[in-house]
Design an enzyme around this catalytic site. Structure first.
Site, short mmCIF file in Angstrom:
data_model
loop_
_atom_site.label_atom_id
_atom_site.label_comp_id
_atom_site.label_asym_id
_atom_site.label_seq_id
_atom_site.Cartn_x
_atom_site.Cartn_y
_atom_site.Cartn_z
N ASP A 94 0.93 -1.06 -0.15
CA ASP A 94 -0.03 0.04 -0.06
C ASP A 94 0.90 1.42 -0.11
OD1 ASP A 94 -3.07 0.86 1.23
OD2 ASP A 94 -1.99 2.32 0.97
N ILE A 95 0.71 2.20 -0.85
CA ILE A 95 1.56 3.42 -1.12
C ILE A 95 1.51 4.24 0.27
CG2 ILE A 95 -0.14 4.91 -2.08
CD1 ILE A 95 3.36 4.27 -3.28
N HIS B 197 -9.99 -5.55 -2.82
CA HIS B 197 -8.58 -5.62 -2.41
C HIS B 197 -8.59 -6.20 -0.85
CE1 HIS B 197 -9.86 -1.61 -2.31
NE2 HIS B 197 -8.95 -1.35 -1.14
#
Ligand code: 5GP
Length: 131
Positions: free
Chosen positions: A29-30, A93
């Site tokens: 996850d960014i 997700h």
């Protein structure tokens, strides 16, 4: 139009890949809630996880389990926690988050932004443990 996660899975948008197969893709996850926060997606574009076919649903969780096992080996933590939210990106997700206590998985807390080198190192460590 392809979702942002499809573009990530296809390599059109860069990501820190941790694992993939022909039906799934897992990446950091960014803006993690904790270091090592991973997203696992099916390559199938479906917004809502409970609308997946039974087969796609079962295979997604089986793949996520393999990713979580690798995360537990690669990242010091008590356990890997799971969440499915989908409030932001309309492509199924599963969030996998290494935690030491409940507070490590607070989606309302300010998200982290880790240096590129640290993100790459975490992704590589998980990828190396993925079987
Ligand atoms: P949700 O849809 O489950 O509420 O949250 C979506 C998650 O995807 C967020 O944790 C957010 O940080 C992450 N995210 C959104 N856009 C990107 C992106 O372009 N790359 C990556 N790696 N993560 C993203």
């Amino acid at each position: 139009m392809a979702t942002i996660f499809t573009k990530i899975a296809n390599g059109e948008i860069p990501s820190y890949r941790v694992a993939d197969d022909e039906r799934h893709y897992a990446f950091l996850d960014i803006n993690p809630v904790a270091p090592g926060h991973v997203l696992v997606i099916p390559r199938t574009e479906e917004d809502y996880i409970f609308n997946l076919s039974e087969d796609d649903y079962d295979k997604l969780w089986a793949f996520a389990r393999r990713v979580a096992v690798a995360m537990k080996k690669a990242i010091p933590c008590k356990r890997v926690a799971v969440a499915v939210l989908g409030m932001e990106v309309p492509h199924t997700h599963i969030h996998l988050v290494p935690i030491n206590n409940e507070g490590d998985m607070n989606f309302r807390a300010p998200k982290l932004s880790l240096p590129t080198e640290e993100m790459q190192q975490i992704a590589d460590a998980i990828a190396a443990e993925f079987i």
